[in-house]
Design a protein around this motif. Structure first.
Motif, short mmCIF file in Angstrom:
data_model
loop_
_atom_site.label_atom_id
_atom_site.label_comp_id
_atom_site.label_asym_id
_atom_site.label_seq_id
_atom_site.Cartn_x
_atom_site.Cartn_y
_atom_site.Cartn_z
N GLY A 1 0.93 -1.13 0.22
CA GLY A 1 -0.02 0.06 0.01
C GLY A 1 0.75 1.30 0.12
N ILE A 2 0.17 2.34 -0.74
CA ILE A 2 1.08 3.39 -0.73
C ILE A 2 0.40 4.60 -0.37
CG2 ILE A 2 0.54 4.39 -3.18
CD1 ILE A 2 3.26 5.29 -3.36
N ARG A 3 1.07 5.49 0.75
CA ARG A 3 0.65 6.82 1.14
C ARG A 3 1.18 7.87 0.13
NH1 ARG A 3 -0.72 10.29 5.10
NH2 ARG A 3 0.11 12.51 4.64
N PRO A 4 0.64 8.31 -0.74
CA PRO A 4 1.28 9.52 -1.60
C PRO A 4 1.93 10.42 -0.98
CG PRO A 4 -0.95 8.88 -2.46
CD PRO A 4 -0.79 8.33 -0.93
N THR A 5 2.70 11.37 -1.84
CA THR A 5 3.36 12.83 -1.51
C THR A 5 1.70 13.32 -1.26
OG1 THR A 5 4.96 12.59 -3.04
CG2 THR A 5 4.54 14.71 -2.19
N GLY B 1 -4.82 6.36 -1.29
CA GLY B 1 -3.89 5.34 -2.09
C GLY B 1 -4.52 4.09 -2.22
N PRO B 2 -3.81 3.35 -3.33
CA PRO B 2 -4.26 1.92 -3.50
C PRO B 2 -3.35 1.07 -2.49
CG PRO B 2 -2.46 2.72 -4.96
CD PRO B 2 -2.72 3.97 -4.16
N MET B 3 -4.01 -0.21 -2.28
CA MET B 3 -3.73 -0.99 -1.66
C MET B 3 -3.90 -2.52 -2.46
SD MET B 3 -5.64 0.05 1.96
CE MET B 3 -4.71 -1.33 2.98
N LEU C 1 -0.22 0.24 -10.85
CA LEU C 1 -0.88 0.53 -11.81
C LEU C 1 -2.16 1.13 -11.32
CD1 LEU C 1 -1.92 -0.45 -14.59
CD2 LEU C 1 -2.95 -2.58 -13.68
N LEU C 2 -2.84 0.79 -10.13
CA LEU C 2 -3.80 1.65 -9.72
C LEU C 2 -3.52 3.06 -9.27
CD1 LEU C 2 -4.96 -0.91 -7.09
CD2 LEU C 2 -6.37 -0.26 -8.94
N PHE C 3 -2.17 3.26 -8.83
CA PHE C 3 -1.92 4.72 -8.55
C PHE C 3 -1.76 5.60 -9.84
CE2 PHE C 3 1.34 7.76 -7.25
CZ PHE C 3 0.73 8.36 -6.18
N SER C 4 -1.27 5.06 -11.04
CA SER C 4 -1.60 5.74 -12.25
C SER C 4 -2.98 6.36 -12.44
CB SER C 4 -0.89 4.77 -13.34
OG SER C 4 0.27 4.10 -13.16
N THR D 1 5.52 14.85 7.46
CA THR D 1 6.82 15.43 6.61
C THR D 1 5.80 15.70 5.09
OG1 THR D 1 7.74 13.40 5.96
CG2 THR D 1 8.79 14.88 7.58
N GLY D 2 4.67 15.08 4.78
CA GLY D 2 4.08 14.99 3.68
C GLY D 2 4.84 14.28 2.38
N LEU D 3 5.81 13.33 2.97
CA LEU D 3 6.43 12.54 2.03
C LEU D 3 5.73 11.13 1.73
CD1 LEU D 3 9.91 12.93 3.72
CD2 LEU D 3 9.37 14.07 1.66
N PRO D 4 6.12 10.84 0.50
CA PRO D 4 5.47 9.53 0.15
C PRO D 4 6.01 8.32 0.79
CG PRO D 4 7.01 10.06 -1.66
CD PRO D 4 7.12 10.96 -0.69
N SER D 5 5.25 7.29 0.89
CA SER D 5 5.72 6.04 1.80
C SER D 5 5.05 4.86 1.23
CB SER D 5 5.59 6.11 3.08
OG SER D 5 5.77 5.30 3.92
N LEU D 6 5.86 3.70 0.98
CA LEU D 6 5.24 2.56 0.33
C LEU D 6 5.51 1.38 1.38
CD1 LEU D 6 4.30 1.11 -2.14
CD2 LEU D 6 6.59 0.62 -2.76
N ALA D 7 4.58 0.74 1.78
CA ALA D 7 4.46 -0.53 2.59
C ALA D 7 4.38 -1.91 1.84
CB ALA D 7 3.50 -0.64 3.32
N VAL D 8 5.71 -2.74 2.04
CA VAL D 8 5.89 -3.68 1.18
C VAL D 8 6.07 -4.95 2.29
CG1 VAL D 8 7.30 -4.87 -0.30
CG2 VAL D 8 6.91 -2.22 -0.44
#
Length: 475
Positions: free
Chosen positions: A197-201, A221-223, A232-235, A423-430
């Motif tokens: 899952g991603i938390r975008p900027t 954001g997508p999961m 693909l979902l984020f796009s 901080t408003g930064l993007p973060s990807l959980a893997v």
């Protein structure tokens, strides 16, 4: 207690990207996928409580998508793919509750922007996912619609607040879902449920049509099951929205274009005196092992000092208390008994904080963001745990991380996710491992502003060298 095993359609074990190719080549129809998804929901939702609303009408939408495909008209790779939405994301004319009693009968008059963009891409919505009430909490133990259960072990929680979305994706009830993230509400359930899952900027994705928690940190954001699926979902949802003034007019990247570039040459930052302290041992070992895998793939690990990182939990809880209490001020006075006890208490606490507390927390955010931006001169991304423990039992509000000491769940759960939120930064959980009980462990990749593409690149490289994302709960 684990749920009994239920036979599932083999299509459900394929990734979103894989079924998209089958739909494109007309080997599988959107109707087949939707029937498989709805059947799986029917089998498991009474026990997992992952969905608040299920749309049988999705079959009609899928039939329309199939007719378009047979006529040679495709809306893209998401055409005919069954997805789910967290229930604080508006769909026109369909109940959107935000997991609350207060909005139990609310029918939005328009789609949220993110939902509209997925609909335009041909997606089929099979339902709305359960969540922590009004997104204000990290357990998804919902007093109005039932506690969401972790598909890996139904005695355990799925984290939150997007716990229903996380459980639904992990349990193969749909091929992807949208969540929202303020203090970690996409990344936490992604880690706990063994998905991506991603938390975008902040400003990369529109919040228009999404019921807020804390305006200055909220994002959607997508999961999904794999990094490629997530990209693909984020796009489909990323980009400026003229209806949301907080979105940035920054060009959208080719998020799929860097997926095959590997990790060689990437500079991976760690903050050793924070990222690898105060962790349950299985989490420590799994994330350290992931870091070693990046080195083996040719990445360079760089120790970085972030002088003021230790104040992030206090600052986050301050902001994430004050802003929700502002939004809920009227309802809290007029309908206090319609809130669950935990959410009502948090909203009441937010009313007691002073303006000086809030402003000092905002000043801290500016300082912490600047320290990270300066550090990005030396690294391409940071790697740390997503949260310091694995799934606790449903209903528990305390957690033991080390030395047998019980801690408050809410503050402990935000130990690492609060940094990108502030901080408003993007973060990807893997996903990066499992504990001795077979419960998933996740790592968090933190990137430069609007550089989600590098996070997807790194995450895809890790998944090409590991198989954690290929495991699924035995339901």
């Amino acid at each position: 207690m684990n749920v009994r095993t239920v036979a599932r359609n083999p299509l459900l074990d394929l990734s979103l990207t894989q079924v998209a190719e089958l739909v494109k080549s007309k080997q599988v129809s959107p109707v087949e996928l939707t029937d498989a998804s709805l059947g799986r929901i029917d089998d498991l939702n009474p026990r997992l409580r992952a969905f608040i609303s299920v749309y049988e009408s999705a079959r009609e939408v899928a039939k329309g998508a199939e007719i378009m495909m047979m006529a040679g008209h495709s809306l893209g790779p998401l055409h005919g793919i069954p997805l789910a939405l967290k229930d604080n994301i508006a769909l026109k004319g369909l109940r959107t509750t935000a997991g609350s009693k207060i909005l139990s009968d609310w029918l939005p008059d328009a789609d949220a922007t993110v939902a509209a963009r997925l609909r335009s891409a041909g997606s089929v919505f099979v339902g709305k996912c359960n969540m922590h009430e009004f997104a204000w909490g990290g357990t998804s133990d919902n007093p109005h619609y039932g506690a969401v259960r972790n598909p890996w072990n139904t005695d355990r929680f799925p984290a939150g607040s997007s716990g229903g979305s996380g459980a639904a994706v992990a349990a193969r009830m749909c091929w992807g879902a949208l969540g929202t993230d303020t203090g970690g509400s996409i990344r936490l359930p992604s880690a706990i449920n063994g998905i991506v899952g991603i938390r975008p900027t902040y400003g990369r994705v529109s919040n228009k049509g999404i019921i807020p928690l804390a305006w200055s940190m909220d994002t959607a954001g997508p999961m999904a099951r794999t990094v490629e699926d997530c990209a693909l979902l984020f796009s489909a949802i990323a980009g400026h929205d003229p209806r949301d003034a907080t979105t940035a007019s920054v060009p959208v990247s080719d998020y799929l274009g860097k997926l095959g570039r590997g990790a060689r040459g990437l500079r991976v930052g760690v903050v050793p005196d924070y990222f690898f302290r105060h962790l349950q041992k299985p989490v420590h070992d799994a994330v350290k092992s992931a870091l070693k895998m990046f080195e083996e793939m040719g990445a360079h690990v760089v120790d970085v000092g972030i002088e003021n990182i230790h104040g992030n939990i206090s600052a986050q809880l301050t902001i994430e208390s004050c802003e929700p209490s502002t939004y809920h001020q009227r309802w809290l006075r007029e309908r206090p008994d319609d809130y669950g006890d935990d959410v009502r208490t948090l909203l009441e606490v937010g009313e007691m904080l002073l303006a000086t507390h809030y402003l000092q927390a905002q000043r801290y955010r500016t300082l912490l963001r600047q320290e990270f931006l300066e550090a990005f001169a030396h690294v391409d991304l940071f790697l740390c745990p997503t949260l310091p423990f694995t799934a606790t039992r449903v209903g528990e509000m305390k957690v033991v991380i080390e030395d047998g000491v019980e801690e408050d769940m809410l503050s402990a759960i935000m130990q690492f996710t609060g940094v990108p939120s502030l901080t408003g930064l993007p973060s990807l959980a893997v996903p990066c491992g499992f504990d001795a009980d077979g419960l998933p462990i996740g790592m968090q990749l933190i990137g430069k502003p609007f550089d989600e593409a590098t996070l997807f690149q790194a995450g895809a490289a890790f998944q090409s060298a590991s198989d954690f994302h290929l495991h699924s709960p035995q339901l």
